[in-house]
Design a protein around this motif. Sequence first.
Motif, PDB file in Angstrom:
ATOM      1  N   ILE A  85     -10.204   2.906  -6.640  1.00 11.00           N
ATOM      2  CA  ILE A  85      -8.818   3.319  -6.069  1.00 11.00           C
ATOM      3  C   ILE A  85      -8.803   4.444  -5.469  1.00 11.00           C
ATOM      4  N   LYS A  86      -8.327   4.308  -4.129  1.00  9.33           N
ATOM      5  CA  LYS A  86      -8.441   5.444  -3.286  1.00  9.33           C
ATOM      6  C   LYS A  86      -7.429   6.457  -3.574  1.00  9.33           C
ATOM      7  N   SER A  87      -7.672   7.752  -3.490  1.00  7.84           N
ATOM      8  CA  SER A  87      -6.598   8.734  -3.569  1.00  7.84           C
ATOM      9  C   SER A  87      -6.669   9.762  -2.603  1.00  7.84           C
ATOM     10  N   LEU A  88      -5.905  10.672  -2.624  1.00  7.58           N
ATOM     11  CA  LEU A  88      -5.642  11.709  -1.348  1.00  7.58           C
ATOM     12  C   LEU A  88      -5.367  13.185  -1.910  1.00  7.58           C
ATOM     13  N   ARG A  89      -5.828  14.068  -1.437  1.00  8.69           N
ATOM     14  CA  ARG A  89      -5.345  15.430  -2.101  1.00  8.69           C
ATOM     15  C   ARG A  89      -4.274  15.997  -0.982  1.00  8.69           C
ATOM     16  N   ILE A  90      -3.524  16.754  -1.680  1.00 11.10           N
ATOM     17  CA  ILE A  90      -2.515  17.746  -0.788  1.00 11.10           C
ATOM     18  C   ILE A  90      -2.448  18.785  -1.649  1.00 11.10           C
ATOM     19  N   GLY A  91      -3.118  19.770  -0.948  1.00 15.16           N
ATOM     20  CA  GLY A  91      -3.427  21.140  -1.436  1.00 15.16           C
ATOM     21  C   GLY A  91      -4.263  21.015  -3.020  1.00 15.16           C
ATOM     22  N   ALA A  92      -3.730  21.397  -3.994  1.00 19.25           N
ATOM     23  CA  ALA A  92      -4.392  20.976  -5.188  1.00 19.25           C
ATOM     24  C   ALA A  92      -3.882  19.786  -5.816  1.00 19.25           C
ATOM     25  N   ARG A  93      -3.033  19.078  -5.408  1.00 19.52           N
ATOM     26  CA  ARG A  93      -2.385  17.818  -6.021  1.00 19.52           C
ATOM     27  C   ARG A  93      -3.043  16.693  -5.531  1.00 19.52           C
ATOM     28  N   ARG A  94      -3.430  15.722  -6.459  1.00 19.32           N
ATOM     29  CA  ARG A  94      -4.028  14.408  -5.968  1.00 19.32           C
ATOM     30  C   ARG A  94      -2.848  13.469  -6.166  1.00 19.32           C
ATOM     31  N   LEU A  95      -2.951  12.572  -5.240  1.00 18.60           N
ATOM     32  CA  LEU A  95      -1.990  11.531  -5.200  1.00 18.60           C
ATOM     33  C   LEU A  95      -2.496  10.348  -4.792  1.00 18.60           C
ATOM     34  N   ILE A  96      -1.944   9.116  -5.423  1.00 19.36           N
ATOM     35  CA  ILE A  96      -2.559   7.707  -5.092  1.00 19.36           C
ATOM     36  C   ILE A  96      -1.431   6.908  -4.316  1.00 19.36           C
ATOM     37  N   SER A  97      -1.575   6.423  -3.140  1.00 17.68           N
ATOM     38  CA  SER A  97      -0.576   5.733  -2.431  1.00 17.68           C
ATOM     39  C   SER A  97      -0.123   4.558  -3.127  1.00 17.68           C
ATOM     40  N   ARG A  98       0.900   4.028  -2.679  1.00 23.54           N
ATOM     41  CA  ARG A  98       1.520   2.671  -3.396  1.00 23.54           C
ATOM     42  C   ARG A  98       0.562   1.628  -2.823  1.00 23.54           C
ATOM     43  N   SER A  99       0.262   1.805  -1.440  1.00 27.90           N
ATOM     44  CA  SER A  99      -0.767   0.549  -0.887  1.00 27.90           C
ATOM     45  C   SER A  99      -2.153   0.767  -1.532  1.00 27.90           C
ATOM     46  N   ALA A 100      -2.523   1.941  -1.829  1.00 28.47           N
ATOM     47  CA  ALA A 100      -3.710   1.883  -2.824  1.00 28.47           C
ATOM     48  C   ALA A 100      -3.714   1.229  -3.867  1.00 28.47           C
ATOM     49  N   ILE A 101      -2.710   1.384  -4.673  1.00 25.31           N
ATOM     50  CA  ILE A 101      -2.375   0.847  -5.954  1.00 25.31           C
ATOM     51  C   ILE A 101      -2.249  -0.950  -5.733  1.00 25.31           C
ATOM     52  N   GLU A 102      -1.471  -1.344  -4.864  1.00 28.19           N
ATOM     53  CA  GLU A 102      -1.114  -2.620  -4.523  1.00 28.19           C
ATOM     54  C   GLU A 102      -2.687  -3.223  -4.071  1.00 28.19           C
ATOM     55  N   ARG A 103      -3.165  -2.663  -3.203  1.00 29.17           N
ATOM     56  CA  ARG A 103      -4.762  -2.956  -2.718  1.00 29.17           C
ATOM     57  C   ARG A 103      -5.729  -3.304  -4.235  1.00 29.17           C
ATOM     58  N   PHE A 104      -5.866  -2.338  -4.950  1.00 33.76           N
ATOM     59  CA  PHE A 104      -6.509  -2.316  -6.062  1.00 33.76           C
ATOM     60  C   PHE A 104      -6.232  -3.688  -6.988  1.00 33.76           C
ATOM     61  N   LEU A 105      -4.968  -3.953  -7.096  1.00 33.29           N
ATOM     62  CA  LEU A 105      -4.534  -4.889  -7.790  1.00 33.29           C
ATOM     63  C   LEU A 105      -4.732  -6.237  -7.109  1.00 33.29           C
ATOM     64  N   THR A 106      -4.727  -6.312  -5.859  1.00 29.65           N
ATOM     65  CA  THR A 106      -4.984  -7.596  -5.059  1.00 29.65           C
ATOM     66  C   THR A 106      -6.338  -7.835  -5.156  1.00 29.65           C
ATOM     67  N   GLU A 107      -7.220  -6.903  -5.328  1.00 33.35           N
ATOM     68  CA  GLU A 107      -8.678  -7.130  -5.163  1.00 33.35           C
ATOM     69  C   GLU A 107      -9.075  -7.563  -6.810  1.00 33.35           C
ATOM     70  N   ARG A 108      -8.519  -7.227  -7.565  1.00 30.19           N
ATOM     71  CA  ARG A 108      -8.791  -7.601  -9.049  1.00 30.19           C
ATOM     72  C   ARG A 108      -8.376  -8.987  -9.253  1.00 30.19           C
ATOM     73  N   GLU A 109      -7.190  -9.405  -8.597  1.00 31.59           N
ATOM     74  CA  GLU A 109      -6.589 -10.738  -8.629  1.00 31.59           C
ATOM     75  C   GLU A 109      -7.799 -11.771  -7.879  1.00 31.59           C
ATOM     76  N   ALA A 110      -8.217 -11.179  -6.922  1.00 30.74           N
ATOM     77  CA  ALA A 110      -9.347 -12.146  -6.207  1.00 30.74           C
ATOM     78  C   ALA A 110     -10.503 -12.308  -7.034  1.00 30.74           C
ATOM     79  N   GLU A 111     -10.925 -11.233  -7.802  1.00 33.93           N
ATOM     80  CA  GLU A 111     -12.176 -11.352  -8.669  1.00 33.93           C
ATOM     81  C   GLU A 111     -11.937 -12.548  -9.873  1.00 33.93           C
ATOM     82  N   ARG A 112     -10.693 -12.751 -10.066  1.00 31.44           N
ATOM     83  CA  ARG A 112     -10.383 -13.714 -11.315  1.00 31.44           C
ATOM     84  C   ARG A 112     -10.836 -15.118 -10.829  1.00 31.44           C
TER      85      ARG A 112
END
Length: 72
Positions: free
Chosen positions: A45-72
């Motif tokens: 899962i890709k994440s990014l940092r803005i200052g001290a804060r870590r965030l995960i983009s909606r597209s990174a979450i969707e990509r992660f789920l899509t990749e997991r579905e493809a592995e099934r």
Amino acid sequence: MSFVPAGDAAQTLPYDRLAYSPSETARMLGIGRTLLYELIDRGEIKSLRIGARRLISRSAIERFLTEREAER
């Protein structure tokens, strides 16, 4: 594909944002924060940092789920 979780999470988290905190992301995926950070460290899962804060983009979450579905 648009990720909209069901159940309690759908009623407690905002799903119209572009990025989410690790805690929000873990709740959306139904996993613990520790596992989420392991997935981030492994590059699954890709994440990014803005200052001290870590965030995960909606597209990174969707990509992660899509990749997991493809592995099934």
